[in-house]
Design a protein around this motif. Structure first.
Motif, PDB file in Angstrom:
ATOM      1  N   LEU A 182      29.233  38.476  29.329  1.00 23.01           N
ATOM      2  CA  LEU A 182      29.610  40.712  29.980  1.00 23.01           C
ATOM      3  C   LEU A 182      31.097  41.074  30.192  1.00 23.01           C
ATOM      4  CD1 LEU A 182      27.012  39.028  32.933  1.00 23.01           C
ATOM      5  CD2 LEU A 182      27.107  41.983  31.474  1.00 23.01           C
ATOM      6  N   LEU A 183      31.987  39.708  29.721  1.00 20.60           N
ATOM      7  CA  LEU A 183      33.396  39.777  30.352  1.00 20.60           C
ATOM      8  C   LEU A 183      34.095  39.918  28.611  1.00 20.60           C
ATOM      9  CD1 LEU A 183      34.862  36.991  32.566  1.00 20.60           C
ATOM     10  CD2 LEU A 183      34.686  39.736  32.634  1.00 20.60           C
ATOM     11  N   ASP A 184      33.460  39.419  27.910  1.00 20.06           N
ATOM     12  CA  ASP A 184      33.480  39.599  26.113  1.00 20.06           C
ATOM     13  C   ASP A 184      34.193  38.234  25.982  1.00 20.06           C
ATOM     14  OD1 ASP A 184      33.189  39.588  23.922  1.00 20.06           O
ATOM     15  OD2 ASP A 184      34.689  41.468  23.230  1.00 20.06           O
ATOM     16  N   LYS A 185      34.625  37.859  26.805  1.00 14.38           N
ATOM     17  CA  LYS A 185      35.199  36.525  27.057  1.00 14.38           C
ATOM     18  C   LYS A 185      34.705  34.754  26.620  1.00 14.38           C
ATOM     19  CE  LYS A 185      39.365  38.573  29.106  1.00 14.38           C
ATOM     20  NZ  LYS A 185      39.287  39.555  27.721  1.00 14.38           N
ATOM     21  N   TYR A 186      35.927  33.602  26.380  1.00 17.95           N
ATOM     22  CA  TYR A 186      35.481  32.162  26.591  1.00 17.95           C
ATOM     23  C   TYR A 186      35.885  32.005  27.728  1.00 17.95           C
ATOM     24  CZ  TYR A 186      33.757  33.111  20.964  1.00 17.95           C
ATOM     25  OH  TYR A 186      33.443  34.066  20.185  1.00 17.95           O
ATOM     26  N   LEU A 187      34.965  30.909  28.472  1.00 14.31           N
ATOM     27  CA  LEU A 187      35.220  30.528  29.635  1.00 14.31           C
ATOM     28  C   LEU A 187      35.267  28.646  29.024  1.00 14.31           C
ATOM     29  CD1 LEU A 187      33.091  32.470  31.781  1.00 14.31           C
ATOM     30  CD2 LEU A 187      35.789  32.952  31.363  1.00 14.31           C
TER      31      LEU A 187
ATOM     32  N   TYR B 259      38.773  47.357  31.321  1.00 11.89           N
ATOM     33  CA  TYR B 259      37.660  46.481  32.454  1.00 11.89           C
ATOM     34  C   TYR B 259      37.061  47.547  32.698  1.00 11.89           C
ATOM     35  CZ  TYR B 259      41.413  42.142  32.196  1.00 11.89           C
ATOM     36  OH  TYR B 259      41.907  41.784  31.544  1.00 11.89           O
ATOM     37  N   LYS B 260      35.615  47.124  32.785  1.00 10.08           N
ATOM     38  CA  LYS B 260      34.720  48.116  33.043  1.00 10.08           C
ATOM     39  C   LYS B 260      34.593  47.343  34.969  1.00 10.08           C
ATOM     40  CE  LYS B 260      33.897  49.612  29.007  1.00 10.08           C
ATOM     41  NZ  LYS B 260      35.010  50.368  28.594  1.00 10.08           N
ATOM     42  N   PRO B 261      33.429  48.476  35.715  1.00 13.85           N
ATOM     43  CA  PRO B 261      33.719  47.513  36.713  1.00 13.85           C
ATOM     44  C   PRO B 261      33.225  46.511  37.020  1.00 13.85           C
ATOM     45  CG  PRO B 261      33.053  50.120  37.497  1.00 13.85           C
ATOM     46  CD  PRO B 261      33.588  50.003  35.815  1.00 13.85           C
ATOM     47  N   HIS B 262      31.667  46.376  36.736  1.00 16.70           N
ATOM     48  CA  HIS B 262      30.551  45.001  36.487  1.00 16.70           C
ATOM     49  C   HIS B 262      31.835  44.046  36.507  1.00 16.70           C
ATOM     50  CE1 HIS B 262      29.817  45.394  31.867  1.00 16.70           C
ATOM     51  NE2 HIS B 262      29.820  44.088  31.973  1.00 16.70           N
ATOM     52  N   GLN B 263      32.579  44.180  35.141  1.00 15.53           N
ATOM     53  CA  GLN B 263      33.417  43.134  34.346  1.00 15.53           C
ATOM     54  C   GLN B 263      34.440  42.917  36.062  1.00 15.53           C
ATOM     55  OE1 GLN B 263      34.671  44.724  31.116  1.00 15.53           O
ATOM     56  NE2 GLN B 263      33.857  43.442  30.327  1.00 15.53           N
ATOM     57  N   LEU B 264      35.056  44.048  36.673  1.00 13.68           N
ATOM     58  CA  LEU B 264      35.870  43.861  37.974  1.00 13.68           C
ATOM     59  C   LEU B 264      35.016  42.261  38.354  1.00 13.68           C
ATOM     60  CD1 LEU B 264      37.577  46.877  37.702  1.00 13.68           C
ATOM     61  CD2 LEU B 264      38.179  45.011  37.070  1.00 13.68           C
ATOM     62  N   ILE B 265      34.410  42.997  38.932  1.00 16.54           N
ATOM     63  CA  ILE B 265      32.916  42.703  40.264  1.00 16.54           C
ATOM     64  C   ILE B 265      33.161  41.107  39.533  1.00 16.54           C
ATOM     65  CG2 ILE B 265      30.984  41.922  40.876  1.00 16.54           C
ATOM     66  CD1 ILE B 265      33.021  44.450  42.603  1.00 16.54           C
ATOM     67  N   ARG B 266      32.513  40.955  38.372  1.00 18.93           N
ATOM     68  CA  ARG B 266      32.285  39.569  37.608  1.00 18.93           C
ATOM     69  C   ARG B 266      34.170  38.567  38.149  1.00 18.93           C
ATOM     70  NH1 ARG B 266      29.260  35.601  36.708  1.00 18.93           N
ATOM     71  NH2 ARG B 266      30.087  35.201  34.357  1.00 18.93           N
ATOM     72  N   MET B 267      35.086  39.048  37.344  1.00 18.48           N
ATOM     73  CA  MET B 267      36.006  38.170  36.926  1.00 18.48           C
ATOM     74  C   MET B 267      36.385  38.010  39.368  1.00 18.48           C
ATOM     75  SD  MET B 267      37.820  40.960  34.793  1.00 18.48           S
ATOM     76  CE  MET B 267      40.162  40.424  35.122  1.00 18.48           C
ATOM     77  N   ILE B 268      36.436  38.863  39.802  1.00 16.25           N
ATOM     78  CA  ILE B 268      36.106  37.738  41.298  1.00 16.25           C
ATOM     79  C   ILE B 268      35.452  37.135  41.175  1.00 16.25           C
ATOM     80  CG2 ILE B 268      36.049  39.196  43.647  1.00 16.25           C
ATOM     81  CD1 ILE B 268      36.006  41.636  42.860  1.00 16.25           C
ATOM     82  N   LEU B 269      34.368  37.119  41.003  1.00 19.18           N
ATOM     83  CA  LEU B 269      33.089  36.058  41.054  1.00 19.18           C
ATOM     84  C   LEU B 269      33.980  35.067  40.927  1.00 19.18           C
ATOM     85  CD1 LEU B 269      29.793  37.794  40.963  1.00 19.18           C
ATOM     86  CD2 LEU B 269      30.826  36.913  43.233  1.00 19.18           C
TER      87      LEU B 269
ATOM     88  N   LEU C 157      44.072  42.256  40.358  1.00 17.04           N
ATOM     89  CA  LEU C 157      44.853  42.623  41.326  1.00 17.04           C
ATOM     90  C   LEU C 157      45.943  42.718  40.672  1.00 17.04           C
ATOM     91  CD1 LEU C 157      45.453  40.456  44.195  1.00 17.04           C
ATOM     92  CD2 LEU C 157      43.727  42.623  44.192  1.00 17.04           C
ATOM     93  N   SER C 158      46.942  42.902  38.966  1.00 13.31           N
ATOM     94  CA  SER C 158      47.180  43.274  38.114  1.00 13.31           C
ATOM     95  C   SER C 158      46.885  44.237  37.247  1.00 13.31           C
ATOM     96  CB  SER C 158      48.335  42.691  37.731  1.00 13.31           C
ATOM     97  OG  SER C 158      47.884  41.173  37.306  1.00 13.31           O
ATOM     98  N   SER C 159      45.334  44.497  37.192  1.00  9.21           N
ATOM     99  CA  SER C 159      44.725  45.566  36.247  1.00  9.21           C
ATOM    100  C   SER C 159      44.840  46.757  36.615  1.00  9.21           C
ATOM    101  CB  SER C 159      43.034  45.688  36.338  1.00  9.21           C
ATOM    102  OG  SER C 159      43.112  45.791  37.644  1.00  9.21           O
ATOM    103  N   ASP C 160      44.709  47.822  35.311  1.00 10.80           N
ATOM    104  CA  ASP C 160      45.479  49.700  35.974  1.00 10.80           C
ATOM    105  C   ASP C 160      44.360  49.672  36.474  1.00 10.80           C
ATOM    106  OD1 ASP C 160      47.952  49.459  34.988  1.00 10.80           O
ATOM    107  OD2 ASP C 160      47.081  49.411  33.270  1.00 10.80           O
TER     108      ASP C 160
ATOM    109  N   PRO D 200      32.184  57.616  35.690  1.00  6.48           N
ATOM    110  CA  PRO D 200      32.501  58.607  35.091  1.00  6.48           C
ATOM    111  C   PRO D 200      33.785  58.348  34.033  1.00  6.48           C
ATOM    112  CG  PRO D 200      32.989  59.265  37.334  1.00  6.48           C
ATOM    113  CD  PRO D 200      32.470  58.287  37.601  1.00  6.48           C
ATOM    114  N   ILE D 201      34.213  57.581  34.406  1.00 11.93           N
ATOM    115  CA  ILE D 201      35.539  57.274  33.636  1.00 11.93           C
ATOM    116  C   ILE D 201      35.547  55.883  33.043  1.00 11.93           C
ATOM    117  CG2 ILE D 201      37.149  58.848  34.620  1.00 11.93           C
ATOM    118  CD1 ILE D 201      38.456  56.834  35.938  1.00 11.93           C
ATOM    119  N   ALA D 202      34.531  54.826  33.351  1.00 13.46           N
ATOM    120  CA  ALA D 202      34.467  53.722  32.645  1.00 13.46           C
ATOM    121  C   ALA D 202      35.151  53.396  31.224  1.00 13.46           C
ATOM    122  CB  ALA D 202      33.992  52.728  33.188  1.00 13.46           C
ATOM    123  N   ASN D 203      34.849  54.617  30.551  1.00 10.88           N
ATOM    124  CA  ASN D 203      34.606  54.257  29.254  1.00 10.88           C
ATOM    125  C   ASN D 203      36.187  53.958  28.574  1.00 10.88           C
ATOM    126  OD1 ASN D 203      33.771  54.763  26.252  1.00 10.88           O
ATOM    127  ND2 ASN D 203      34.472  57.226  25.965  1.00 10.88           N
TER     128      ASN D 203
END
Lengths: 180, 416
Positions: free
Chosen positions: B328-333, A61-71, A79-82, A54-57
């Motif tokens: 998905l990230l809108d970033k270059y890797l 970083y959107k939730p799916h992007q956070l998961i991508r970033m973890i991967l 870890l330092s994201s708000d 409801p608030i990712a707008n």
């Protein structure tokens, strides 16, 4: 680009990419090994979590992007994201995920990891302080609503001392003290 | 007595059709352009959907549905099959049910019925080669461009007198009742897709080239190696939809490249030591039951990047720096990889256009088109003309086999 000398390919462009070799490849396993991380790698980036949120707008970083970033291993950024602290924990993302990724719970894991490294936003520390001092976040005051309903000004039998003592012995106090 | 059935192409579909027709008592002529049967499948070490090894019969003995090795051995021993290797189709004339087809039969340097694969000729001359221990026909092949004195010596000393270096190509005309087109597919060589530098750097290869590299009977014994120096490749990147779903090349989805890319990724991460695989994709299309390949590869740590490649920079140590845009990230890797594998489009095999023109049948994006797109008989492409397997469009092995059996069924029905 420092390596330009080595390059035999086409000239560099204005793109400033993220160097994959400098990311933390262990981060994925770290989250994966935590109690909620078992299905982390099942994510296929459909963005259902972001659609559900409801608030990712307003998030960077959107939730799916956070998961991508973890991967991908972007440990510091996650870890330092708000965003992990802004999460309402409504669990909509987790409920809807078609691959059973425990998105909200993974954000809890991230918060715990961030807290261990002292990366807690000041407003969260403020809340912790409030809890430590008062044993509750919202103090019930004698107001007109209670009066209208014929209730006594103080909540009967409310005792916060026990909780306050517990919090003092737990990580909450370390978090708050660590900030001082 | 009816005329025999002509089957063009001895890949999975053609072999299935030939053996099943022959087993039903129908004479077939199986024509193959190359020196061994098996087609593209021969280069694959494992095949989906069962991950069976393509070489051994042992593993499949208990499973009656899979009889590929049996098919191969039947080709030379089944009396109803006349196998023409090294051969191509010439003019086709005559009416349906009584086609007259010219065959250009290549020179038969080695007689497969006599050859015992003893290996004597292989020692004498480099002109002789054993394509694979499981090749069919079971015989060595001879390359006349490498002719030398050793070859002549081998001809004389061959214990079974199987070699005839003076063999000449021949032409013959056959009368056939039906024509089955099983000409399969060809993997596009993406030399024109400039952004991927294919053909300009040895470590940029296609999926079928990777299949040969990781094949346990290949030169490296299945170790993924860099073609540039033969050193083990530790970081592999694959990119999907190269030439497929691209109006500049082939507008269609090649259908099976996602699955075989993931199959290769799984082989690399699970069966080979310490290989990191990344897959750059637009959409992963693992239709039907193949979704399990996708899930399995995610579980084993294959990295999926949704986006496209923006830049490839070769380094002096033969590694490649690859910048990918992650949509998905809108970033270059930026990745550094040893092998860059292109999942290139599957195109009709060479000569398909000519065959379509000669027979006056329909074409669908260059592949053989069915007579009536609305009909359920996708294998019927003309009057007494049928097609099966990847000649109809990119197809997996089970689909090719099913279509081949549909053709057999149609021909048997027409003859009852």
């Amino acid at each position: 680009m420092a390596e330009t000398e080595e390059s035999t390919g086409p000239p560099a462009t204005l793109i400033d990419p993220i160097e994959m070799s400098k990311l933390d490849t262990k981060f994925r396993e770290e989250i994966h090994s935590m109690p909620n991380g078992e299905e982390l790698s099942a994510c296929f980036a459909c963005s259902t979590c972001t659609a559900a949120c409801p608030i990712a707008n307003i998030w960077k970083y959107k939730p799916h992007q956070l998961i991508r970033m973890i991967l991908l291993g972007m440990r510091d950024e996650v870890l330092s994201s708000d965003e992990i602290w802004l999460c309402l924990t409504c669990f909509q993302c987790q409920e809807r995920c078609p691959q059973k990724v425990r998105v909200t719970d993974i954000f809890f894991d991230c918060k715990n990891l961030a807290a261990e490294e002292g990366k807690v936003p000041p407003n969260i520390v403020g809340l912790g302080k409030e809890l430590l001092e008062k044993g509750q976040l919202y103090t019930v005051t004698a107001d007109w609503e209670r009066e209208d309903m014929g209730l006594e000004p103080d909540v009967p039998g409310l005792s916060v001392d026990g909780l306050r003592n517990i919090l003092k012995e737990t990580r909450t106090s370390k978090l708050v003290d660590g900030d001082k | 007595m009816s005329n025999p059935v002509l089957i063009i192409g001895a890949g999975v579909a053609g072999m299935t059709a030939a053996v099943e027709l022959a087993d039903s008592g129908i004479k077939t002529i199986l024509v193959e352009r190359q020196e061994t049967v098996g087609g593209n499948a021969l280069d694959l070490y494992k095949a989906f959907p069962t991950d069976d090894c393509f070489y051994c019969f042992e593993g499949n003995r208990w499973r009656p549905g899979i009889r590929k090795c049996f098919y191969r051995s039947a080709l030379t021993d089944q009396p109803n099959i006349s196998l023409r290797m090294n051969s191509e189709i010439g003019d086709i004339s005559g009416a349906p049910d009584q086609f007259s087809v010219k065959l250009k039969v290549g020179p038969g340097y080695v007689n497969p019925k006599k050859c015992t694969m003893c290996g004597l000729c292989l020692e004498k001359s480099e002109a002789f080669r054993l394509l694979s221990p499981q090749c069919q026909p079971q015989a060595v092949v001879y390359d006349p461009t490498k002719a030398d004195d050793g070859a002549k010596q081998a001809e004389e000393e061959c214990p079974t007198k199987a070699i005839n270096l003076g063999a000449q190509p021949t032409e013959e005309t056959v009368q056939v009742s039906d024509i089955v087109i099983a000409t399969g597919y060809h993997e596009m060589q993406p030399v024109n897709v400039d952004e991927y530098n294919y053909g300009k750097h040895p470590n940029i290869i296609t999926q079928l080239e990777l299949a040969k590299i990781i094949d346990p009977i290949g030169e490296s014994g299945g170790v993924p190696v860099r073609p540039s120096d033969g050193k083990p490749a530790k970081r592999v990147m694959m990119v999907q939809c190269v030439g497929s779903r691209d109006e500049n090349y082939y507008p269609y989805c090649s259908k099976i490249c996602c699955i075989f890319a993931l199959k290769h990724a799984n082989i690399l991460t699970q069966e080979r030591d310490d290989v990191k695989v990344s897959v750059v994709y637009m959409d992963i299309r693992t239709y039907d039951r193949y979704e399990r390949y996708y899930r399995e590869s995610r579980n084993t740590g294959v990295e999926f990047v949704r986006g496209r490649v923006s830049l490839i920079e070769p380094r002096k140590d033969d590694t490649l720096d690859i910048t990918v845009y992650d949509s998905l990230l809108d970033k270059y890797l930026k990745f550094s990889v040893d092998l860059f594998v292109l999942s290139s489009a599957l195109e009709p095999s060479e000569g398909t256009d000519k065959l379509i023109e000669t027979l006056g049948i329909k074409s669908t994006s260059g592949f053989v088109g069915m007579v009536d797109p609305a009909s359920e008989n996708e294998v019927v492409v003309g009057d007494h003309i049928y097609a099966c397997g990847a000649a109809l469009g990119p197809a997996e092995v089970p689909e090719s086999v099913t279509q081949a059996r549909a053709v057999v069924s149609k021909i048997l029905q027409s003859r009852k």
